[in-house]
Design an enzyme around this catalytic site. Structure first.
Site, PDB file in Angstrom:
ATOM      1  N   HIS A 135       2.659   4.797  -4.824  1.00  0.00           N
ATOM      2  CA  HIS A 135       3.270   5.947  -5.479  1.00  0.00           C
ATOM      3  C   HIS A 135       3.499   5.588  -6.945  1.00  0.00           C
ATOM      4  CE1 HIS A 135       6.957   3.609  -5.094  1.00  0.00           C
ATOM      5  NE2 HIS A 135       6.824   3.597  -3.779  1.00  0.00           N
ATOM      6  N   GLU A 187      12.956  -2.890  -9.434  1.00  0.00           N
ATOM      7  CA  GLU A 187      14.374  -3.098  -9.165  1.00  0.00           C
ATOM      8  C   GLU A 187      14.867  -2.275  -7.986  1.00  0.00           C
ATOM      9  OE1 GLU A 187      16.366  -2.286 -12.851  1.00  0.00           O
ATOM     10  OE2 GLU A 187      16.019  -4.330 -13.609  1.00  0.00           O
ATOM     11  N   SER A 194       7.419   4.165  -0.294  1.00  0.00           N
ATOM     12  CA  SER A 194       6.363   4.530   0.652  1.00  0.00           C
ATOM     13  C   SER A 194       6.954   5.156   1.908  1.00  0.00           C
ATOM     14  CB  SER A 194       5.539   3.287   1.012  1.00  0.00           C
ATOM     15  OG  SER A 194       4.949   2.729  -0.145  1.00  0.00           O
ATOM     16  N   ARG A 195       8.163   4.768   2.254  1.00  0.00           N
ATOM     17  CA  ARG A 195       8.803   5.306   3.460  1.00  0.00           C
ATOM     18  C   ARG A 195       9.170   6.782   3.308  1.00  0.00           C
ATOM     19  NH1 ARG A 195      10.261   1.343   7.131  1.00  0.00           N
ATOM     20  NH2 ARG A 195      10.139  -0.791   6.334  1.00  0.00           N
ATOM     21  N   GLY A 232       0.804  -1.211   0.000  1.00  0.00           N
ATOM     22  CA  GLY A 232       0.000   0.000   0.000  1.00  0.00           C
ATOM     23  C   GLY A 232       0.838   1.263   0.000  1.00  0.00           C
ATOM     24  N   HIS A 255       4.929   2.091  -7.780  1.00  0.00           N
ATOM     25  CA  HIS A 255       3.939   1.016  -7.803  1.00  0.00           C
ATOM     26  C   HIS A 255       3.095   1.083  -9.077  1.00  0.00           C
ATOM     27  CE1 HIS A 255       4.319   1.505  -3.260  1.00  0.00           C
ATOM     28  NE2 HIS A 255       4.657   0.245  -3.453  1.00  0.00           N
TER      29      HIS A 255
END
Length: 281
Positions: free
Chosen positions: A36, A150, A188-189, A33, A39
């Protein structure tokens, strides 16, 4: 149109069975989830190659080393579904923890060798958690193809190996890292970075690119590494977990770029762990 959200593995299996009986190819994009553009580039690739596309959204507790990290991981399901709407994916599989790991669950999938170094050395058990959940997602979705970026290069090698070793019948398709305009690898971080830390974060990639150029010109690895770590430290990072040159296929440790290789790094910035890698040669 907002894609249908499926919570139960039985419902997912019913859908996939119906599609495959009709001769359709099924692609899966496993995510945790907080979607961004990285994804979404995987979704785009899957849509080009597959008749049906499933995006999974599951924050996997088994791949976190810290309960606090797991709790703080961004969860944005409603926003994720909105972002997927233009792609017309066929299903979003968003199970809860009990659906993936029911009472009595006692099996772990472990890939040796590839997981011994890099993130595997700094996050004990992390790749066992990745391998276990990916094996379940592959079998539950009955996917013909699975799409991975990657950017998580070691993870890509691990899931490729496990799918081949276990005869899962799912081809793992690697997709290029997607970056912000300033070079920061999308993650996501990144949402956890303060505004100030976000301005420092791209220095990791800049330093790695210059180090890669130095290696291709025949520079000494240890000298280049020392200089790179010093620059990363000065940019505001608090710890460099690793900065290594590895074989692109086996992840064997290298000192010269005498074959296709990857320069891989993990570093902490303002309490957030960032990873990156670039091709060398």
């Amino acid at each position: 149109m907002t894609p249908p959200i499926i919570r139960k593995r039985s419902a997912l299996r019913d859908l996939a069975t119906r599609w495959k009986r009709s001769g359709e190819t099924v692609g899966v994009v496993p995510t945790m989830g907080a979607l961004h553009q990285g994804h979404l580039s995987l979704v785009r690739a899957a849509k080009k190659e597959c008749d049906r596309v499933i995006v999974t959204v599951f924050v996997n507790p088994k791949q976190f080393n810290s309960p606090e990290d797991y709790e703080n991981y961004p969860r944005t399901e409603e926003e994720d579904a909105r972002k997927l709407s233009p792609f017309e994916v066929d299903a979003v599989y968003a199970p809860d923890g009990a659906e993936i790991y029911p009472d009595g669950f006692a099996t772990t999938v472990s890939v040796s060798g590839l997981t011994d170094a890099l993130c595997g050395a700094h996050r004990p058990g992390h790749f066992d958690g990745v391998a276990t959940v990916v094996t379940k997602l592959f079998t539950q979705s009955m996917a013909d193809r699975a799409y991975f970026g990657e950017k998580d290069y070691q993870q890509l090698q691990v899931v490729t190996r496990l799918s081949a070793d276990l005869d899962l019948g799912t081809a793992v398709i690697p997709c290029p890292t997607i970056r912000e305009e300033d070079g920061l690898a999308m993650s996501s971080r990144n949402l956890l970075l303060s505004d100030r830390a976000r301005t420092w974060a791209p220095e990791l990639n800049r330093v790695m690119e210059e180090m890669a150029d130095g290696l291709l010109r025949g520079g000494d690895f240890e000298t280049l590494k020392t200089e790179a770590i010093s620059r990363i430290d000065r940019a505001g990072f608090t710890e460099v977990e690793y900065l290594e040159l590895r074989s692109a296929d086996t992840l064997e440790l290298l000192r010269t770029a005498d074959r296709p290789a990857r320069l891989l790094a993990a570093a902490w910035l303002a309490g957030v762990r960032l990873i990156d890698n670039i091709a060398v040669g």
